[in-house]
Design a protein around this motif. Structure first.
Motif, PDB file in Angstrom:
ATOM      1  N   UNK A  81     -97.307  -2.989  42.034  1.00 21.57           N
ATOM      2  CA  UNK A  81     -97.332  -4.051  41.346  1.00 21.57           C
ATOM      3  C   UNK A  81     -98.340  -5.315  40.998  1.00 21.57           C
ATOM      4  N   UNK A  82     -98.576  -5.278  39.953  1.00 21.98           N
ATOM      5  CA  UNK A  82     -99.702  -6.507  40.042  1.00 21.98           C
ATOM      6  C   UNK A  82     -99.423  -7.978  38.992  1.00 21.98           C
ATOM      7  N   UNK A  83     -99.503  -9.344  39.621  1.00 27.04           N
ATOM      8  CA  UNK A  83     -99.058 -10.313  39.194  1.00 27.04           C
ATOM      9  C   UNK A  83    -100.189 -11.204  38.538  1.00 27.04           C
ATOM     10  N   UNK A  84    -100.443 -11.285  37.266  1.00 20.58           N
ATOM     11  CA  UNK A  84    -101.605 -12.143  36.943  1.00 20.58           C
ATOM     12  C   UNK A  84    -100.875 -13.336  36.777  1.00 20.58           C
ATOM     13  N   UNK A  85    -101.650 -14.528  36.998  1.00 17.56           N
ATOM     14  CA  UNK A  85    -100.750 -15.536  36.782  1.00 17.56           C
ATOM     15  C   UNK A  85    -102.710 -16.370  36.183  1.00 17.56           C
ATOM     16  N   UNK A  86    -102.803 -16.973  34.787  1.00 20.89           N
ATOM     17  CA  UNK A  86    -103.390 -17.698  34.221  1.00 20.89           C
ATOM     18  C   UNK A  86    -103.275 -19.110  34.268  1.00 20.89           C
ATOM     19  N   UNK A  87    -105.100 -19.755  34.482  1.00 22.32           N
ATOM     20  CA  UNK A  87    -104.216 -21.001  34.612  1.00 22.32           C
ATOM     21  C   UNK A  87    -105.353 -22.044  33.573  1.00 22.32           C
ATOM     22  N   UNK A  88    -105.709 -23.469  33.186  1.00 21.01           N
ATOM     23  CA  UNK A  88    -106.394 -24.111  32.477  1.00 21.01           C
ATOM     24  C   UNK A  88    -107.108 -23.640  32.798  1.00 21.01           C
ATOM     25  N   UNK A  89    -108.484 -23.529  31.841  1.00 24.48           N
ATOM     26  CA  UNK A  89    -109.958 -23.861  32.310  1.00 24.48           C
ATOM     27  C   UNK A  89    -110.757 -22.796  32.454  1.00 24.48           C
ATOM     28  N   UNK A  90    -111.919 -22.210  32.344  1.00 22.51           N
ATOM     29  CA  UNK A  90    -112.034 -21.257  33.089  1.00 22.51           C
ATOM     30  C   UNK A  90    -113.194 -21.708  34.318  1.00 22.51           C
ATOM     31  N   UNK A  91    -112.991 -20.338  35.510  1.00 26.80           N
ATOM     32  CA  UNK A  91    -113.850 -21.285  36.366  1.00 26.80           C
ATOM     33  C   UNK A  91    -115.663 -20.413  36.312  1.00 26.80           C
ATOM     34  N   UNK A  92    -116.819 -20.783  36.107  1.00 29.74           N
ATOM     35  CA  UNK A  92    -117.737 -19.413  36.141  1.00 29.74           C
ATOM     36  C   UNK A  92    -118.173 -19.266  36.894  1.00 29.74           C
ATOM     37  N   UNK A  93    -119.657 -18.402  36.860  1.00 26.60           N
ATOM     38  CA  UNK A  93    -119.521 -17.903  38.031  1.00 26.60           C
ATOM     39  C   UNK A  93    -121.361 -19.046  38.806  1.00 26.60           C
ATOM     40  N   UNK A  94    -120.806 -19.451  39.681  1.00 26.65           N
ATOM     41  CA  UNK A  94    -122.641 -19.948  39.873  1.00 26.65           C
ATOM     42  C   UNK A  94    -123.490 -19.285  40.398  1.00 26.65           C
ATOM     43  N   UNK A  95    -123.345 -17.651  39.689  1.00 26.74           N
ATOM     44  CA  UNK A  95    -125.187 -17.050  39.582  1.00 26.74           C
ATOM     45  C   UNK A  95    -125.783 -17.357  38.258  1.00 26.74           C
ATOM     46  N   UNK A  96    -124.867 -18.212  37.139  1.00 26.57           N
ATOM     47  CA  UNK A  96    -124.886 -18.406  36.107  1.00 26.57           C
ATOM     48  C   UNK A  96    -125.723 -17.443  35.134  1.00 26.57           C
ATOM     49  N   UNK A  97    -124.747 -16.217  35.403  1.00 24.01           N
ATOM     50  CA  UNK A  97    -124.893 -15.150  34.316  1.00 24.01           C
ATOM     51  C   UNK A  97    -124.298 -14.898  33.667  1.00 24.01           C
ATOM     52  N   UNK A  98    -123.263 -15.776  32.829  1.00 24.18           N
ATOM     53  CA  UNK A  98    -122.719 -15.680  32.230  1.00 24.18           C
ATOM     54  C   UNK A  98    -121.105 -14.831  32.659  1.00 24.18           C
ATOM     55  N   UNK A  99    -120.572 -14.465  33.294  1.00 21.00           N
ATOM     56  CA  UNK A  99    -119.382 -14.362  33.626  1.00 21.00           C
ATOM     57  C   UNK A  99    -118.424 -15.987  34.031  1.00 21.00           C
TER      58      UNK A  99
END
Length: 257
Positions: free
Chosen positions: A161-179
């Motif tokens: 069973x998987x629970x998914x929680x979404x938060x306000x605002x994205x956290x970008x990757x520190x590798x600057x790859x667009x993810x």
């Protein structure tokens, strides 16, 4: 007046209350066990997550999205065009950077290359896997969790069973790859009772760089622990995702999704 035994029995049966089959406490024949969906052989393409294609950096020899030797990792001066010193600065807890995080991606004094080298020895060396195999499971379980909305499902012979929680605002990757990501999942193995949490940004970093975050941050995903919770090694499965319902996302203090 004498009443025969047969007459007494008939009279007793006549006055007994009638018990409905669906009444509480009524005995019922067991029905068939509910069938839960099995995602073991689901085609990765139906997930909607694009797996990265291996790409070798001609300058450093590092393969983004591919296999790298621990020896090579220890000699890198940059990753994805970013100097190691700049990456480490952005990964420190509380870094004042567009990609910074309160909890950080590394501890205050951890070495990025040493963390990556140790995890490479563990996953590729000791376990005989690739980081891409591990990331496929993480991508898959996150997407299945969004689709199933906390309903149980089967994955490689076990129930989850998987629970998914979404938060306000994205956290970008520190590798600057667009993810980037603003979601966190809790994966519960219903057969073993074990569980693990991780941000859905982590599979992108694992897949591309073999980076599970440092031991000095609460967001680290220990690869051995992850595989222990999943109860499997070196297998991949994908599933079609479903967007979560539109609603105001919860917030937590000092939490990076």
């Amino acid at each position: 007046m004498k009443i025969g035994v047969a007459a007494v029995l008939v009279l007793a049966l006549a006055i007994l209350p009638v018990v409905r089959a669906d009444a509480p406490g009524a005995s019922q024949a067991p029905g068939p066990h509910p069938t839960i969906r099995d995602f073991t052989n689901t085609d990765p393409a139906s997930l909607g997550v694009r797996l990265v294609q291996p790409r070798k950096d001609p300058k450093t020899g590092f393969v983004v999205g591919g296999k790298n030797s621990t020896k090579l990792l220890r000699t890198l001066a940059e990753i994805n065009g970013r100097a190691i010193a700049d990456l480490e600065a952005d990964m420190r807890p509380g870094a004042k950077s567009p990609v910074g995080s309160d909890g950080g991606f590394l501890g205050k004094r951890e070495s990025l290359l040493e963390v990556m080298a140790a995890d490479n020895d563990e996953v590729v060396g000791r376990l005989g896997l690739t980081h891409q195999e591990v990331a496929r499971h993480m991508h898959a379980l996150g997407a299945i969790g969004e689709r199933m909305q906390e309903e149980p499902f089967r994955y490689h012979g076990q129930r989850f069973r998987v629970t998914v929680v979404a938060y306000r605002g994205d956290q970008p990757s520190p590798f600057h790859d667009g993810t980037k990501s603003n979601k966190e999942v809790t994966v519960r193995n219903l057969d073993s009772g074990k569980q693990i949490e991780f941000s859905l940004l982590v599979p992108f970093m694992v897949e591309r760089y073999g980076f599970y975050e440092g031991k000095g941050t609460p967001y680290r995903v220990d690869p051995a622990r992850l595989l222990e919770v999943l109860g499997l090694i070196g297998k991949g499965s994908m599933a079609e995702p479903r967007q979560p319902p539109a609603a105001e996302a919860p917030q937590r203090a000092n939490i990076r999704p």
